[in-house]
Design a protein around this motif. Structure first.
Motif, PDB file in Angstrom:
ATOM      1  N   ASP A  82       2.432   2.365  60.333  1.00  0.00           N
ATOM      2  CA  ASP A  82       2.131   1.279  59.564  1.00  0.00           C
ATOM      3  C   ASP A  82       3.133   0.922  58.408  1.00  0.00           C
ATOM      4  O   ASP A  82       2.740   0.106  57.478  1.00  0.00           O
ATOM      5  CB  ASP A  82       0.972   0.687  59.444  1.00  0.00           C
ATOM      6  CG  ASP A  82      -0.048   0.360  60.451  1.00  0.00           C
ATOM      7  OD1 ASP A  82       0.476   0.389  61.747  1.00  0.00           O
ATOM      8  OD2 ASP A  82      -1.103   0.066  60.403  1.00  0.00           O
ATOM      9  N   MET A  83       4.205   1.776  58.210  1.00  0.00           N
ATOM     10  CA  MET A  83       5.015   1.579  57.276  1.00  0.00           C
ATOM     11  C   MET A  83       6.133   0.661  57.459  1.00  0.00           C
ATOM     12  O   MET A  83       6.827   0.640  58.528  1.00  0.00           O
ATOM     13  CB  MET A  83       5.581   2.876  56.846  1.00  0.00           C
ATOM     14  CG  MET A  83       6.450   3.092  55.420  1.00  0.00           C
ATOM     15  SD  MET A  83       7.101   4.768  55.302  1.00  0.00           S
ATOM     16  CE  MET A  83       8.638   4.158  56.249  1.00  0.00           C
ATOM     17  N   GLY A  84       6.338  -0.391  56.550  1.00  0.00           N
ATOM     18  CA  GLY A  84       7.493  -1.325  56.600  1.00  0.00           C
ATOM     19  C   GLY A  84       8.580  -0.933  56.671  1.00  0.00           C
ATOM     20  O   GLY A  84       9.164   0.239  56.127  1.00  0.00           O
ATOM     21  N   THR A 127      10.221   7.620  46.553  1.00  0.00           N
ATOM     22  CA  THR A 127      10.023   8.567  47.742  1.00  0.00           C
ATOM     23  C   THR A 127      11.435   9.442  47.570  1.00  0.00           C
ATOM     24  O   THR A 127      12.316   9.487  48.252  1.00  0.00           O
ATOM     25  CB  THR A 127      10.529   7.631  48.960  1.00  0.00           C
ATOM     26  OG1 THR A 127      11.424   6.599  48.969  1.00  0.00           O
ATOM     27  CG2 THR A 127       9.022   6.947  49.323  1.00  0.00           C
ATOM     28  N   PRO A 128      11.587  10.256  46.563  1.00  0.00           N
ATOM     29  CA  PRO A 128      12.746  11.099  46.193  1.00  0.00           C
ATOM     30  C   PRO A 128      13.099  12.076  47.265  1.00  0.00           C
ATOM     31  O   PRO A 128      14.164  12.400  47.560  1.00  0.00           O
ATOM     32  CB  PRO A 128      12.347  11.865  44.977  1.00  0.00           C
ATOM     33  CG  PRO A 128      10.825  11.729  45.019  1.00  0.00           C
ATOM     34  CD  PRO A 128      10.391  10.603  45.460  1.00  0.00           C
ATOM     35  N   ASN A 129      12.101  12.543  48.049  1.00  0.00           N
ATOM     36  CA  ASN A 129      12.292  13.515  49.024  1.00  0.00           C
ATOM     37  C   ASN A 129      12.946  12.839  50.475  1.00  0.00           C
ATOM     38  O   ASN A 129      14.048  13.411  50.947  1.00  0.00           O
ATOM     39  CB  ASN A 129      11.184  14.081  49.537  1.00  0.00           C
ATOM     40  CG  ASN A 129      10.460  15.043  48.321  1.00  0.00           C
ATOM     41  OD1 ASN A 129      11.031  16.072  47.810  1.00  0.00           O
ATOM     42  ND2 ASN A 129       9.440  14.684  47.897  1.00  0.00           N
ATOM     43  N   LEU A 130      12.512  11.829  50.869  1.00  0.00           N
ATOM     44  CA  LEU A 130      13.200  11.181  51.742  1.00  0.00           C
ATOM     45  C   LEU A 130      14.520  10.480  51.450  1.00  0.00           C
ATOM     46  O   LEU A 130      15.601  10.568  52.300  1.00  0.00           O
ATOM     47  CB  LEU A 130      12.173   9.927  52.167  1.00  0.00           C
ATOM     48  CG  LEU A 130      10.959  10.254  53.298  1.00  0.00           C
ATOM     49  CD1 LEU A 130      10.054   9.103  53.247  1.00  0.00           C
ATOM     50  CD2 LEU A 130      11.433  10.822  54.632  1.00  0.00           C
ATOM     51  N   HIS A 144       1.674  11.322  60.928  1.00  0.00           N
ATOM     52  CA  HIS A 144       0.998  10.879  59.685  1.00  0.00           C
ATOM     53  C   HIS A 144       0.084   9.813  60.057  1.00  0.00           C
ATOM     54  O   HIS A 144       0.315   8.935  60.883  1.00  0.00           O
ATOM     55  CB  HIS A 144       1.986  10.798  58.549  1.00  0.00           C
ATOM     56  CG  HIS A 144       2.194  11.831  58.088  1.00  0.00           C
ATOM     57  ND1 HIS A 144       1.401  12.735  57.213  1.00  0.00           N
ATOM     58  CD2 HIS A 144       3.522  12.575  57.865  1.00  0.00           C
ATOM     59  CE1 HIS A 144       2.172  13.626  56.737  1.00  0.00           C
ATOM     60  NE2 HIS A 144       3.500  13.600  57.204  1.00  0.00           N
ATOM     61  N   ILE A 145      -1.066   9.382  59.245  1.00  0.00           N
ATOM     62  CA  ILE A 145      -1.973   8.350  59.404  1.00  0.00           C
ATOM     63  C   ILE A 145      -1.385   7.293  58.150  1.00  0.00           C
ATOM     64  O   ILE A 145      -1.489   6.329  58.372  1.00  0.00           O
ATOM     65  CB  ILE A 145      -3.296   8.670  59.334  1.00  0.00           C
ATOM     66  CG1 ILE A 145      -3.730   9.348  60.475  1.00  0.00           C
ATOM     67  CG2 ILE A 145      -3.996   7.444  59.106  1.00  0.00           C
ATOM     68  CD1 ILE A 145      -5.300   9.956  60.497  1.00  0.00           C
ATOM     69  N   ALA A 146      -0.665   7.922  57.146  1.00  0.00           N
ATOM     70  CA  ALA A 146      -0.382   7.135  56.280  1.00  0.00           C
ATOM     71  C   ALA A 146       0.841   6.250  56.577  1.00  0.00           C
ATOM     72  O   ALA A 146       1.669   6.479  57.310  1.00  0.00           O
ATOM     73  CB  ALA A 146       0.063   8.204  55.031  1.00  0.00           C
ATOM     74  N   PRO A 147       0.927   4.908  55.832  1.00  0.00           N
ATOM     75  CA  PRO A 147      -0.087   4.502  55.252  1.00  0.00           C
ATOM     76  C   PRO A 147      -0.744   3.300  55.694  1.00  0.00           C
ATOM     77  O   PRO A 147      -1.274   2.398  55.308  1.00  0.00           O
ATOM     78  CB  PRO A 147       0.916   3.448  54.057  1.00  0.00           C
ATOM     79  CG  PRO A 147       2.081   3.111  55.016  1.00  0.00           C
ATOM     80  CD  PRO A 147       2.408   4.302  56.049  1.00  0.00           C
ATOM     81  N   HIS A 148      -1.375   3.757  56.885  1.00  0.00           N
ATOM     82  CA  HIS A 148      -2.431   2.832  57.459  1.00  0.00           C
ATOM     83  C   HIS A 148      -3.624   2.648  57.064  1.00  0.00           C
ATOM     84  O   HIS A 148      -4.151   3.549  56.257  1.00  0.00           O
ATOM     85  CB  HIS A 148      -2.824   3.593  59.099  1.00  0.00           C
ATOM     86  CG  HIS A 148      -3.410   2.802  60.084  1.00  0.00           C
ATOM     87  ND1 HIS A 148      -4.969   2.467  59.985  1.00  0.00           N
ATOM     88  CD2 HIS A 148      -3.082   2.319  61.128  1.00  0.00           C
ATOM     89  CE1 HIS A 148      -5.087   1.876  61.052  1.00  0.00           C
ATOM     90  NE2 HIS A 148      -4.205   1.684  61.959  1.00  0.00           N
ATOM     91  N   VAL A 191       2.145   5.808  50.306  1.00  0.00           N
ATOM     92  CA  VAL A 191       3.710   6.087  50.764  1.00  0.00           C
ATOM     93  C   VAL A 191       4.287   7.235  49.841  1.00  0.00           C
ATOM     94  O   VAL A 191       5.023   8.271  50.243  1.00  0.00           O
ATOM     95  CB  VAL A 191       4.624   4.943  50.361  1.00  0.00           C
ATOM     96  CG1 VAL A 191       6.025   5.053  50.896  1.00  0.00           C
ATOM     97  CG2 VAL A 191       4.111   4.003  51.641  1.00  0.00           C
ATOM     98  N   GLU A 192       4.107   7.386  48.414  1.00  0.00           N
ATOM     99  CA  GLU A 192       4.678   8.431  47.686  1.00  0.00           C
ATOM    100  C   GLU A 192       3.743   9.653  48.087  1.00  0.00           C
ATOM    101  O   GLU A 192       4.541  10.907  48.070  1.00  0.00           O
ATOM    102  CB  GLU A 192       4.285   8.138  46.073  1.00  0.00           C
ATOM    103  CG  GLU A 192       4.873   9.238  45.228  1.00  0.00           C
ATOM    104  CD  GLU A 192       4.873   9.064  43.733  1.00  0.00           C
ATOM    105  OE1 GLU A 192       4.767  10.024  43.256  1.00  0.00           O
ATOM    106  OE2 GLU A 192       4.747   7.651  43.505  1.00  0.00           O
ATOM    107  N   CYS A 193       2.554   9.873  48.617  1.00  0.00           N
ATOM    108  CA  CYS A 193       1.908  11.092  48.837  1.00  0.00           C
ATOM    109  C   CYS A 193       2.725  11.421  50.350  1.00  0.00           C
ATOM    110  O   CYS A 193       2.571  12.500  50.382  1.00  0.00           O
ATOM    111  CB  CYS A 193       0.301  10.842  49.144  1.00  0.00           C
ATOM    112  SG  CYS A 193      -0.386  10.646  47.448  1.00  0.00           S
ATOM    113  N   LEU A 194       2.932  10.556  51.087  1.00  0.00           N
ATOM    114  CA  LEU A 194       3.608  10.718  52.287  1.00  0.00           C
ATOM    115  C   LEU A 194       4.819  11.481  51.982  1.00  0.00           C
ATOM    116  O   LEU A 194       5.360  12.767  52.613  1.00  0.00           O
ATOM    117  CB  LEU A 194       3.811   9.589  53.248  1.00  0.00           C
ATOM    118  CG  LEU A 194       4.808   9.750  54.465  1.00  0.00           C
ATOM    119  CD1 LEU A 194       4.310  10.709  55.378  1.00  0.00           C
ATOM    120  CD2 LEU A 194       5.073   8.376  54.954  1.00  0.00           C
TER     121      LEU A 194
END
Length: 722
Positions: free
Chosen positions: A49-51, A64-67, A230-234, A310-313
């Motif tokens: 569910d991430m846009g 989101t520095p890693n992505l 992942h479930i995030a950010p659902h 999202v940041e935790c992801l």
């Protein structure tokens, strides 16, 4: 002894001399690197569910520095599409087929009786997963997180080719206290409602177990395929307090101001064409200025919680990257990141908290609302489950230092989630099977994206298609035909000039509309999108049994099957004939299979056929027909061996029989009882010839194939298993 066993033995000897451990693990990683260098590890990461615009490298303000780093050293795709919603996207991702073809036309409920075979609610037997296909390349396969493509145990990851699994086979979202049972392999490890350790957070947990599975692959000295779903950010949107606090008060501005900032950033970084305008907010959204201060604060808190998930992801991906580097396997690991659909508009326009807890905590149940979903999907319109761009456009990042010779580049060729499977197969050296575990497998719909790794072009021969709950679309070249469930008229867009879908060209170009609509309708019928009232059965197929053989034994039971997953066919007839005599009825008004008790037949030429009563035989491409004798071969001791003979028709050219044996081995005898050939289980080819094996004709016989009454080909003395 392999290197891992050696290290473990030395470890037992040196005990707690920790200074030796880095040396030992360096040996392990060096050995693994040499072993798997030409076959990359594959890590497939899916957000839920991430846009399109939520992460920084696609225009978002969320950190989101890693992505962003993976994107800066890899490839970002600007025209990548998913399947519009979680279940069909997951089915397409893992099988390379459209969701309906894999049995997931809607969600994970069994709706076959209502909607037809495309709606079984689980991955059917006519598809294979990436994990199953990569077994041909000897990969270790593991999955963590959300499965959601088969709720019953028979359809879980370990039953679909994965060696290890940690997560929730069902759907639904949770982060702290599980609202679904969590399984390790096929066993419950944390029942629903378990009070987890205070430091446990689902997004981090899926990655942590993924790293454990990586170590198991290292121990086995195998390359690995790891699928982190992942479930995030659902929703329910939940995150650790310190992450939420970081974003509080950031979102106390009008929703559209964030869309404008993201849109401008997307143009600046080369994601969007300057000629594509930003659409006005979707009709019916709320007016920020009409909200009270309390309402504005709640909107801010909801989006702060969403940004935190999202940041935790992203942080979990950073942990994975760090551990890959520690094991010296990062450079030879292909990492792919994508989202299953656009931002979700569930819960109404404004944020909704259906529980009493503080927004974002374990005691809350937050949906961030349609207004924020409209921001997530910048610059596109509509949301999850729709087939307009807001529902199906997704970020896609590829990173593989050893294999991708491009960095920090946008890839603008049109790609689709069905392309992930062929890409994994090509880089792994695996193969896509034509048959698997006794079932014919549908041809892959996707294409490999490997040419893109070096800046090459991909060639797609067919349009791309979507359908979910009545929302539908087709894209061919620059043209996209799309409609919502409530619309009878299609909309036509030139995606090169107008990707934000603002100028409907349907009225000015009816020829193109009709052309694309016909292609969509043909696909909808072929891919089991619609439930047909009549099905195109294979043509009349006749099997002629060999002289002297005992394949059809009097009083034995023979299962006769036809079609693929058809459950409601009634207008067929099944017949047999002896010595080319008249056809005698076996059964009429049958479903998709029938058990025939063989009568006392005194002949060596018996034919069996299945035909539609009305003779309505149209396209027979990729359909199949099989006859399964209960007694296939009789040896000297009258042992009975079961087998299935299948004929696959492609286009107008028949292919040879395929056969799958349930016995541990098969002995083929001639009529005098002499062993002609002994075959071990899973042997790829069965072939026997009287002159070769027994010095004279052994009476193995000839199998004739007839299509619509006309003999097409024959196979003498052999059966081949492609």
């Amino acid at each position: 002894m392999n290197i891992w066993s050696f290290i473990c033995t030395v470890k037992n000897i040196v005990g707690n001399r920790f200074w030796l451990y880095p040396i030992l693990f360096s040996l392990l990683h060096l050995n693994y690197r040499v072993h798997a260098k030409e076959r990359p590890n594959i890590v497939l990461i899916m957000a839920d569910d991430m846009g399109f615009s939520d992460i920084g490298c696609y225009g978002g303000e969320i950190e989101t520095p890693n992505l962003d780093t993976l994107a800066a050293h890899g490839i970002r795709f600007s025209h990548f599409y998913n399947g519009a919603r979680c279940c069909p996207s997951r089915a397409s991702l893992l099988t390379g087929l459209y969701g309906h073809q894999a049995g997931i036309g809607a969600m994970d409920a069994d709706e076959v009786h209502k909607n037809g075979p495309g709606y079984a609610g689980y991955l059917n037997s006519r598809c294979v997963t990436i994990a199953e296909a990569l077994k041909s390349a000897d990969y270790f396969t593991a999955a963590t997180g959300k499965w959601h493509i088969g709720a019953k145990r028979a359809h879980w990851p370990l039953q679909r080719g994965f060696d290890r699994y940690f997560g929730s086979p069902e759907g639904g979202g949770f982060y702290f206290t599980p609202s679904r049972d969590i399984y390790l392999d096929n066993n419950i490890i944390y029942p629903k409602g378990t009070q987890m350790p205070s430091e446990w957070y689902g997004t981090f947990g899926w990655t942590e177990y993924g790293i454990k599975f990586i170590d198991e692959a290292l121990a086995k000295e195998k390359p690995f395929f790891l699928y982190i779903a992942h479930i995030a950010p659902h929703f329910p949107i939940q995150a650790p307090k310190e992450y939420i606090n970081k974003y509080l008060r950031k979102y106390r501005q009008e929703w559209n101001s964030f869309r404008l900032k993201r849109y401008q950033k997307q143009k600046n970084i080369g994601l969007l064409d300057d000629s594509w305008p930003l659409p006005s907010p979707v009709a019916g959204l709320s007016d920020w200025n009409a909200l009270t201060n309390i309402q504005k604060a709640r909107q801010d808190s909801a989006m702060a919680a969403y940004a935190a998930t999202v940041e935790c992801l992203d942080k979990s991906i950073g942990t994975l990257v760090q551990e890959l580097k520690r094991r010296n396997i990062f450079d030879n690991t292909l990492i792919m990141f994508l989202s299953d659909n656009g931002g979700c508009d569930a819960g109404g326009n404004l944020m909704n908290n259906s529980e009493k807890g503080r927004i974002g905590t374990d005691q809350s149940y937050v949906r961030y609302g349609r207004n924020w979903a409209n921001v997530s999907n910048t610059p596109f319109q509509f949301y999850k489950k729709y087939t307009h761009e807001g529902g199906i456009a997704a970020p896609l990042i590829f990173h593989w230092p050893d294999g991708i010779k491009r960095g920090n580049e946008w890839e603008h060729q049109v790609t689709h989630i069905i392309d992930i499977m062929p890409t994994c197969i090509e880089v792994s050296g695996g193969s896509y099977p034509r048959a698997y575990q006794g079932n014919l497998i549908q041809p892959s719909e996707g294409i490999s994206l490997v040419p893109i790794f070096s800046g090459g072009s991909i060639e797609r021969k067919s349009p791309l298609f979507w359908e979910h709950l009545g929302n539908r679309a087709i894209r061919e070249g620059k043209w996209k035909l799309v409609a919502k469930k409530s619309q009878t008229n299609w909309q036509l867009y030139d995606m090169e000039a107008d990707r934000t879908e603002l100028k409907n060209l349907a009225q000015s170009n009816p020829t193109k509309v009709n052309y694309l609509k016909e292609k969509y309708n043909a696909w909808a019928e072929r891919a089991f999108v619609i439930k047909k009232t009549t099905y195109n059965l294979p043509p009349t197929l006749e099997l002629v049994y060999p002289k002297g053989g005992e394949i059809l034994v009097p009083n034995s039971n023979v299962e006769i099957k036809w079609g693929f997953m058809w459950t409601d066919i009634k207008d067929v007839k099944v017949e047999y004939s002896i010595d080319n005599g008249q056809w005698r009825k076996i059964i009429e008004q049958a479903s998709n299979s029938y058990i025939w008790k063989v009568p006392d037949i005194n002949s060596n030429r018996v034919k069996v056929r299945v035909t539609e009563i009305n003779g309505n035989l149209k396209d027979i491409s990729n359909e199949f027909f099989s006859i399964s004798p209960n007694v296939a071969i009789k040896d000297l001791k009258n042992e009975r061996k079961n087998s299935t003979y299948t004929l696959l028709v492609k286009g107008i050219s028949p292919i040879v029989f395929k056969t799958h044996f349930s016995a541990q081995s098969l002995r083929i005898y001639n009529v005098k009882g002499r062993i002609v050939h002994e075959l071990a289980i899973n042997s790829p080819t069965i072939s026997w010839d009287g002159n070769l094996h027994c010095g004279k004709k052994c009476g193995a016989g000839t199998y004739f194939i007839e299509i619509r009454g006309k003999e097409q080909s024959s196979i003498k003395g052999s059966i081949f298993i492609p």
